[in-house]
Design a protein around this motif. Structure first.
Motif, PDB file in Angstrom:
ATOM      1  N   SER A  56       0.852  -1.199   0.000  1.00  0.00           N
ATOM      2  CA  SER A  56       0.000   0.000   0.000  1.00  0.00           C
ATOM      3  C   SER A  56       0.883   1.242   0.000  1.00  0.00           C
ATOM      4  O   SER A  56       1.989   1.241   0.536  1.00  0.00           O
ATOM      5  N   GLU A  57       0.372   2.309  -0.574  1.00  0.00           N
ATOM      6  CA  GLU A  57       1.159   3.529  -0.724  1.00  0.00           C
ATOM      7  C   GLU A  57       1.307   4.297   0.583  1.00  0.00           C
ATOM      8  O   GLU A  57       0.433   4.262   1.438  1.00  0.00           O
TER       9      GLU A  57
ATOM     10  N   TYR B  90      -4.539   4.009   2.103  1.00  0.00           N
ATOM     11  CA  TYR B  90      -3.113   4.289   2.072  1.00  0.00           C
ATOM     12  C   TYR B  90      -2.726   4.999   3.361  1.00  0.00           C
ATOM     13  O   TYR B  90      -3.583   5.425   4.134  1.00  0.00           O
TER      14      TYR B  90
END
Length: 163
Positions: free
Chosen positions: A55-56, A109
């Protein structure tokens, strides 16, 4: 070699080339390339719904890293995230890390809101201020049941004039 054999060979080469291009794109999109020149910091959250490895991690909406790992602290039952942040992006020690949703149907995120400190986090250090994810479905159920409960209470009360 017959014409059919040459045609099949050309089609096979094209399929392999397209697969290689796809794999290259998937590798770049996954954030693995970014984590090579990155340093790691930790953040502990009460909830990390929607967060997975890869995930960012964003600052001001710009991707600066990715989630490199996650684990459960068995003493506190909190989720610990290992964040890989690009080497050229310093994080002030008083920054806040939040789990943010990309929309109702989007993924989640980690958003870092930089603090004002002149002291930057070193590799392996922890972001002290965090805000976990919000359970939107749970909030909607609570709001619905609270409204339904208040409506029943109003209906069951007798009126002042006895009607």
């Amino acid at each position: 070699m017959s014409r059919a054999g040459i045609f099949e060979t050309v089609v096979g080469v094209i399929v392999i080339a397209v697969a290689a291009i796809f794999l290259f794109y998937a590798y770049q999109a996954s954030g693995e390339e970014m984590s090579r020149g990155a340093y790691r910091i930790e953040a502990v959250f009460g909830r990390v719904d929607g967060i997975a490895i890869g995930s960012e991690v964003r600052i001001a909406g710009v991707k600066v890293g990715s989630v490199a790992g996650h684990s459960l602290d068995l003493d506190t039952y909190e989720a610990k995230l290992d964040l890989a942040v690009a080497a050229g992006v310093p994080i002030p020690e008083d920054s806040v890390a939040k789990i943010v949703s990309d929309g109702l149907l989007g993924g989640a995120y980690v958003s870092i809101e930089p603090g004002a400190s002149d002291v930057m986090l070193a590799p392996g250090e922890r972001i002290a201020l965090t805000q976990g994810s919000v359970d939107l479905l749970g909030l909607a159920v609570q709001a619905f049941t609270a409204n339904a409960g208040s409506g029943e209470a109003e209906k069951s009360e007798p009126s002042a004039d006895g009607l």
